[in-house]
Design a protein around this motif. Sequence first.
Motif, PDB file in Angstrom:
ATOM      1  N   UNK A 132      35.220  45.788  41.920  1.00 18.88           N
ATOM      2  CA  UNK A 132      34.377  46.130  40.782  1.00 18.88           C
ATOM      3  C   UNK A 132      34.035  47.616  40.838  1.00 18.88           C
ATOM      4  N   UNK A 133      33.722  48.197  39.700  1.00 22.35           N
ATOM      5  CA  UNK A 133      33.356  49.608  39.666  1.00 22.35           C
ATOM      6  C   UNK A 133      32.112  49.917  40.461  1.00 22.35           C
ATOM      7  N   UNK A 134      31.286  48.902  40.710  1.00 16.96           N
ATOM      8  CA  UNK A 134      30.055  49.063  41.485  1.00 16.96           C
ATOM      9  C   UNK A 134      30.224  48.660  42.947  1.00 16.96           C
ATOM     10  N   UNK A 135      31.465  48.453  43.393  1.00 17.22           N
ATOM     11  CA  UNK A 135      31.714  47.951  44.746  1.00 17.22           C
ATOM     12  C   UNK A 135      31.324  48.969  45.812  1.00 17.22           C
ATOM     13  N   UNK A 136      31.053  48.460  47.017  1.00 18.02           N
ATOM     14  CA  UNK A 136      30.749  49.331  48.151  1.00 18.02           C
ATOM     15  C   UNK A 136      32.034  50.046  48.579  1.00 18.02           C
ATOM     16  N   UNK A 137      31.921  51.179  49.281  1.00 22.38           N
ATOM     17  CA  UNK A 137      33.099  51.979  49.623  1.00 22.38           C
ATOM     18  C   UNK A 137      34.196  51.212  50.359  1.00 22.38           C
ATOM     19  N   UNK A 138      33.820  50.300  51.261  1.00 21.67           N
ATOM     20  CA  UNK A 138      34.840  49.561  52.013  1.00 21.67           C
ATOM     21  C   UNK A 138      35.702  48.704  51.093  1.00 21.67           C
ATOM     22  N   UNK A 139      35.106  48.129  50.060  1.00 21.02           N
ATOM     23  CA  UNK A 139      35.860  47.305  49.113  1.00 21.02           C
ATOM     24  C   UNK A 139      36.735  48.175  48.224  1.00 21.02           C
ATOM     25  N   UNK A 140      36.196  49.290  47.759  1.00 21.88           N
ATOM     26  CA  UNK A 140      36.981  50.210  46.937  1.00 21.88           C
ATOM     27  C   UNK A 140      38.199  50.721  47.704  1.00 21.88           C
ATOM     28  N   UNK A 141      38.015  50.970  49.004  1.00 27.42           N
ATOM     29  CA  UNK A 141      39.112  51.507  49.816  1.00 27.42           C
ATOM     30  C   UNK A 141      40.216  50.480  50.021  1.00 27.42           C
ATOM     31  N   UNK A 142      39.866  49.206  50.114  1.00 30.64           N
ATOM     32  CA  UNK A 142      40.849  48.164  50.389  1.00 30.64           C
ATOM     33  C   UNK A 142      41.550  47.656  49.135  1.00 30.64           C
ATOM     34  N   UNK A 143      40.902  47.748  47.998  1.00 34.85           N
ATOM     35  CA  UNK A 143      41.393  47.102  46.785  1.00 34.85           C
ATOM     36  C   UNK A 143      42.710  47.687  46.288  1.00 34.85           C
ATOM     37  N   UNK A 144      43.478  46.832  45.614  1.00 30.30           N
ATOM     38  CA  UNK A 144      44.717  47.266  44.965  1.00 30.30           C
ATOM     39  C   UNK A 144      44.443  47.915  43.615  1.00 30.30           C
ATOM     40  N   UNK A 145      43.300  47.571  43.018  1.00 29.66           N
ATOM     41  CA  UNK A 145      42.936  48.098  41.706  1.00 29.66           C
ATOM     42  C   UNK A 145      41.421  48.070  41.567  1.00 29.66           C
ATOM     43  N   UNK A 146      40.916  48.799  40.586  1.00 26.15           N
ATOM     44  CA  UNK A 146      39.475  48.846  40.316  1.00 26.15           C
ATOM     45  C   UNK A 146      39.254  48.565  38.837  1.00 26.15           C
ATOM     46  N   UNK A 147      38.302  47.671  38.551  1.00 22.95           N
ATOM     47  CA  UNK A 147      37.936  47.376  37.173  1.00 22.95           C
ATOM     48  C   UNK A 147      36.550  47.949  36.886  1.00 22.95           C
ATOM     49  N   UNK A 148      36.001  47.679  35.707  1.00 23.89           N
ATOM     50  CA  UNK A 148      34.672  48.182  35.360  1.00 23.89           C
ATOM     51  C   UNK A 148      33.588  47.486  36.174  1.00 23.89           C
ATOM     52  N   UNK A 149      32.383  47.942  36.014  1.00 27.60           N
ATOM     53  CA  UNK A 149      31.232  47.403  36.724  1.00 27.60           C
ATOM     54  C   UNK A 149      30.943  45.963  36.279  1.00 27.60           C
ATOM     55  N   UNK A 150      30.126  45.287  37.087  1.00 22.90           N
ATOM     56  CA  UNK A 150      29.747  43.912  36.771  1.00 22.90           C
ATOM     57  C   UNK A 150      28.935  43.826  35.484  1.00 22.90           C
ATOM     58  N   UNK A 151      28.188  44.874  35.152  1.00 21.33           N
ATOM     59  CA  UNK A 151      27.384  44.871  33.934  1.00 21.33           C
ATOM     60  C   UNK A 151      28.118  45.486  32.748  1.00 21.33           C
ATOM     61  N   UNK A 152      29.437  45.674  32.918  1.00 18.92           N
ATOM     62  CA  UNK A 152      30.285  46.182  31.836  1.00 18.92           C
ATOM     63  C   UNK A 152      31.517  45.292  31.653  1.00 18.92           C
ATOM     64  N   UNK A 153      31.349  44.002  31.913  1.00 21.83           N
ATOM     65  CA  UNK A 153      32.410  43.004  31.704  1.00 21.83           C
ATOM     66  C   UNK A 153      33.650  43.273  32.545  1.00 21.83           C
ATOM     67  N   UNK A 154      33.466  43.752  33.779  1.00 25.16           N
ATOM     68  CA  UNK A 154      34.612  44.083  34.621  1.00 25.16           C
ATOM     69  C   UNK A 154      35.542  42.920  34.887  1.00 25.16           C
ATOM     70  N   UNK A 155      35.001  41.710  35.062  1.00 20.34           N
ATOM     71  CA  UNK A 155      35.850  40.540  35.320  1.00 20.34           C
ATOM     72  C   UNK A 155      36.714  40.233  34.101  1.00 20.34           C
ATOM     73  N   UNK A 156      36.088  40.179  32.935  1.00 17.47           N
ATOM     74  CA  UNK A 156      36.835  39.891  31.724  1.00 17.47           C
ATOM     75  C   UNK A 156      37.909  40.931  31.448  1.00 17.47           C
ATOM     76  N   UNK A 157      37.590  42.191  31.674  1.00 17.57           N
ATOM     77  CA  UNK A 157      38.562  43.257  31.435  1.00 17.57           C
ATOM     78  C   UNK A 157      39.731  43.164  32.412  1.00 17.57           C
ATOM     79  N   UNK A 158      39.469  42.768  33.659  1.00 21.10           N
ATOM     80  CA  UNK A 158      40.557  42.601  34.630  1.00 21.10           C
ATOM     81  C   UNK A 158      41.467  41.442  34.236  1.00 21.10           C
ATOM     82  N   UNK A 159      40.874  40.343  33.762  1.00 21.57           N
ATOM     83  CA  UNK A 159      41.688  39.223  33.300  1.00 21.57           C
ATOM     84  C   UNK A 159      42.559  39.654  32.123  1.00 21.57           C
TER      85      UNK A 159
END
Length: 276
Positions: free
Chosen positions: A242-269
């Motif tokens: 998520x766009x609001x993720x902690x640094x360790x999650x951002x570093x590991x992720x394959x991609x980044x979506x919007x924040x949880x309060x900006x419909x990040x899950x729906x936009x990733x789907x």
Amino acid sequence: MKHDIKLVAADFDGTLLSPDGSISPYNKEMIYKAQEAGIIFAAATGRYPENTAQIMEDEGIVCPIIASNGAVVDLSPFGERIHENLMDPASAHAVFEVLESFGEGYYIFGRRTVINRWQIPRHISERDTGHLARLKRRVAYLNGVEACQDALSQPLYKFFVIFDDDDHPAAEIQQALAHVPGIEMTSSGGRNLEIMPAGANKGEGLKVLSRHLGIKPSQIMALGDQLNDLDMLAFAGLGVAMGNAVPQVLAQADAVTDRFDQDGVGKAIASYCFGE
């Protein structure tokens, strides 16, 4: 970019849920669209099973649930349980003794049971009084040190330690628990510590669910924002922070979506399941 996704697993707090604890209309729209296309959506959270199930039921979403950081896997809200990882009683007693020595507040979660060390009337993750009332029809809420002691010989999923401020002894507690066999630790926020049975993490829960469904890791998208999501994002073929993720999650992720309060899950789907 569209991927061959057959299973989407989303964390709850800081990921799927809005700040008010609901699921936004757009996130629900995209979950329904995924389900109609034959893609399985699953909630994956550190919350206890009944809490998670009640929210999904209230929101009108029928889906598998990975709860208590992977200690429990249910095929639907209040539905068939296909996996349960319980803490060894000796490990639970050892954790209890350490937590008592630090004097911090904590909860214990077991089968249909929530035990609060202090005399606070409800757990912090209940959405509102209506949510709590519905849960109390299914779950026993107990308080106090004696209730905690009595629970140690019962089937337990997790200890959840809550700190009042940022200056807390989480590192010291983890060090004190390092010698205790049969447990693993993580965190879902800056002011908590979660202690589960060994082998209980969201990655293992997602593995159990995907094998039951016959879905390959390469066909899974997982979304999260906190340390307790790392195992799940690592197991999935597509780990999305998520766009609001902690640094360790951002570093590991394959991609980044919007924040949880900006419909990040729906936009990733929309993006990775449908190429929109």
